[in-house]
Scaffold this motif. Structure first.
Motif, PDB file in Angstrom:
ATOM      1  N   ASP A 124       0.815  -1.218   0.000  1.00 57.36           N
ATOM      2  CA  ASP A 124       0.000   0.000   0.000  1.00 57.36           C
ATOM      3  C   ASP A 124       0.847   1.267   0.000  1.00 57.36           C
ATOM      4  N   SER A 125       2.056   1.193   0.552  1.00 57.82           N
ATOM      5  CA  SER A 125       2.949   2.356   0.591  1.00 57.82           C
ATOM      6  C   SER A 125       3.746   2.522  -0.697  1.00 57.82           C
ATOM      7  N   GLU A 126       3.523   1.631  -1.653  1.00 61.38           N
ATOM      8  CA  GLU A 126       4.218   1.653  -2.946  1.00 61.38           C
ATOM      9  C   GLU A 126       5.731   1.522  -2.761  1.00 61.38           C
ATOM     10  N   ASP A 127       6.147   0.684  -1.798  1.00 62.61           N
ATOM     11  CA  ASP A 127       7.574   0.424  -1.595  1.00 62.61           C
ATOM     12  C   ASP A 127       8.193  -0.177  -2.845  1.00 62.61           C
ATOM     13  N   ALA A 185      18.856  -1.763  -2.617  1.00 58.67           N
ATOM     14  CA  ALA A 185      18.169  -1.125  -1.505  1.00 58.67           C
ATOM     15  C   ALA A 185      16.673  -1.388  -1.543  1.00 58.67           C
ATOM     16  N   TYR A 186      16.096  -1.345  -0.344  1.00 59.80           N
ATOM     17  CA  TYR A 186      14.640  -1.370  -0.182  1.00 59.80           C
ATOM     18  C   TYR A 186      14.216   0.036   0.217  1.00 59.80           C
ATOM     19  N   GLN A 187      13.206   0.591  -0.478  1.00 51.03           N
ATOM     20  CA  GLN A 187      12.876   2.004  -0.301  1.00 51.03           C
ATOM     21  C   GLN A 187      11.369   2.219  -0.189  1.00 51.03           C
ATOM     22  N   ARG A 188      11.004   3.060   0.768  1.00 49.29           N
ATOM     23  CA  ARG A 188       9.649   3.607   0.833  1.00 49.29           C
ATOM     24  C   ARG A 188       9.721   5.019   0.270  1.00 49.29           C
ATOM     25  N   PRO A 189       9.125   5.284  -0.892  1.00 47.79           N
ATOM     26  CA  PRO A 189       9.368   6.547  -1.605  1.00 47.79           C
ATOM     27  C   PRO A 189       8.702   7.740  -0.924  1.00 47.79           C
ATOM     28  N   TRP A 190       9.407   8.860  -0.947  1.00 48.63           N
ATOM     29  CA  TRP A 190       8.879  10.085  -0.363  1.00 48.63           C
ATOM     30  C   TRP A 190       7.752  10.668  -1.202  1.00 48.63           C
TER      31      TRP A 190
END
Length: 435
Positions: free
Chosen positions: A56-59, A94-99
């Motif tokens: 849901d956070s579009e990680d 890397a694993y990222q949760r986009p701003w």
């Protein structure tokens, strides 16, 4: 019923080949420890991939691997061994949760951080977005030695203090191309990428680009070291004004001794030095098929006060040899650091949906302070190829000749884009697309 996510997977693969043959002429051979050649042959491989919309956070997961192999090495003042050289670099993992989609965001793994001028960080980043345009972030970790070390330095034989940490503020708006702003400010500690020292630097970093009402464009970059000593490592500010018929502006640029040393070739006999450059240029469109331009450029070395001043003027003929082409003629004079020069340049550019081509020829005459003269000619050809939306290529060729050196270089690159991604507009591509 649990929600089903459709993960988007996309990326691109590139392969490039660069070769350069250099032959030193005449008495200049004595400066190269007996070497008569300085050939290069480099193969580049790159694979970039992204898996998006993981939840849901579009990680997303980021990956970038590069392999560079030099068949000869490089002849330098401090490195006269022409041996095979290969460097494999894991630039991104890397694993990222986009701003862009979350108020609170983070990155874990190996990643770059342009907000603080960090090329590779093995660690974490945490941030908070206070509005659509503003966000704050903290980061910490270790610099990747294989990425930070200069290309021809074996990272396994070099002591590099790799601790990195810092904080940044970023502001970015993209409402329209005519009104957009980008500003980042950071305070960080990190080793210097591709710099010859082996120290950790505590520094302030700022970069900005602002466009106002489509007429004004202001750019800036500052990197100031607090330690190991207080100094301006890099500084740049530019302003341009542009209308339908007029483009005018200029910039001031300050570099350091380390920047000079990185770019210095063995033919250059001057000691490395910081250089301050001031440039101004103007272009005016007289008619749809004729524009005139003029420029002045002055650079001053800190080490010895030597200066370089250049004046140039030219004519630009759009659409003379086709609706998507331009032809340019330029004349100039230059008071160089060690010589007085004059030069002539003629260039032709064509760009279309499937092919772009640029050809340029420069002839210069150099008169040195010691009474010697030199005539130098440089021919450049570059092309971009767009076979399909998914397949692209680039080609470049350069031939240079003077009384000291004969050289020619060839660059070829092919790229394949895979997965779900938006197609880039087929406008004129950048010269020598970055590998």
């Amino acid at each position: 019923m649990p929600k089903a996510w459709a993960v988007d997977f996309k990326g691109d693969a590139r392969i490039g080949h660069y070769s350069r043959q250099v032959e030193f002429q005449g008495s200049f051979l004595g400066q190269t420890a007996g070497e008569t050649n300085n050939d290069e042959q480099v193969i580049n491989l790159q694979l970039r991939a992204t898996a998006e919309d993981l939840n849901d956070s579009e990680d997303r997961i980021l990956f970038d691997f590069r392999d560079k192999r030099d068949g000869f090495g490089k002849l330098e003042r401090e490195n006269l061994l022409l041996s095979n050289y290969e460097r494999r670099e894991l630039r991104l993992a890397a694993y990222q949760r986009p701003w862009e989609r979350n108020r609170t965001y983070f990155t874990v793994g190996r990643f770059n951080l342009p907000e603080a001028n960090i090329v590779a960080n093995d660690g974490v980043e945490f941030g908070y977005r206070t509005s659509k345009a503003s966000r704050y972030g903290l980061f910490g970790g270790q610099g990747a030695k294989a990425v930070i070390a200069p290309l021809y330095v074996d990272p396994d034989t070099r002591e590099i203090p790799a601790t990195q940490f810092g904080a940044y503020y970023n502001y970015e708006t993209k409402d329209t191309p005519e009104d957009s702003s980008y500003l980042t400010n950071a305070v960080a500690q990190a080793p210097s990428y591709d710099i010859t020292d082996a120290q950790n630097h505590l520094y302030y970093y700022q970069q900005g680009l602002f466009t106002f009402s489509g007429l004004h464009r202001l750019g800036s970059l500052v990197q100031f070291d607090f330690s190991p000593k207080a100094s301006l490592r890099r500084g740049y500010v530019s302003y341009y004004y542009q209308t339908e018929r007029l483009r005018a502006g200029g910039y001031v640029n300050q570099t350091t001794t380390e920047d000079y040393l990185i770019k210095q070739v063995i033919q250059d006999v001057l000691v490395p030095s910081a250089v301050r450059t001031i440039d101004a240029d103007i272009r005016y469109r007289v008619t749809p098929s004729l524009s005139i331009d003029a420029s002045v450029n002055r650079g001053t070395r800190t080490a010895d006060g030597k200066s370089r001043t250049e004046y140039a003027a030219g004519l630009l003929f759009p659409k003379v040899l086709g609706d998507t082409s331009s032809t340019r003629l330029q004349l100039g004079v230059r008071q160089n650091f060690l010589s007085k020069d004059n030069f002539t340049k003629i260039a032709y550019d064509y760009w279309g949906k499937t092919l772009s081509v640029g050809v340029a020829y420069t002839l210069s005459n150099e008169s040195y302070d010691d009474g010697t003269t030199n005539k130098r000619s440089i021919m450049m050809v570059d092309a971009g190829i767009f076979v399909l939306d998914d397949i692209r290529g680039a080609l470049g060729y350069e031939m240079e000749s003077d009384s000291k050196v004969k050289a020619n270089a060839l660059f070829i690159m092919f790229g394949y884009k895979f997965g779900v991604s938006a197609s880039s507009p087929r406008t004129r591509p950048a010269r020598f697309e970055e590998m």
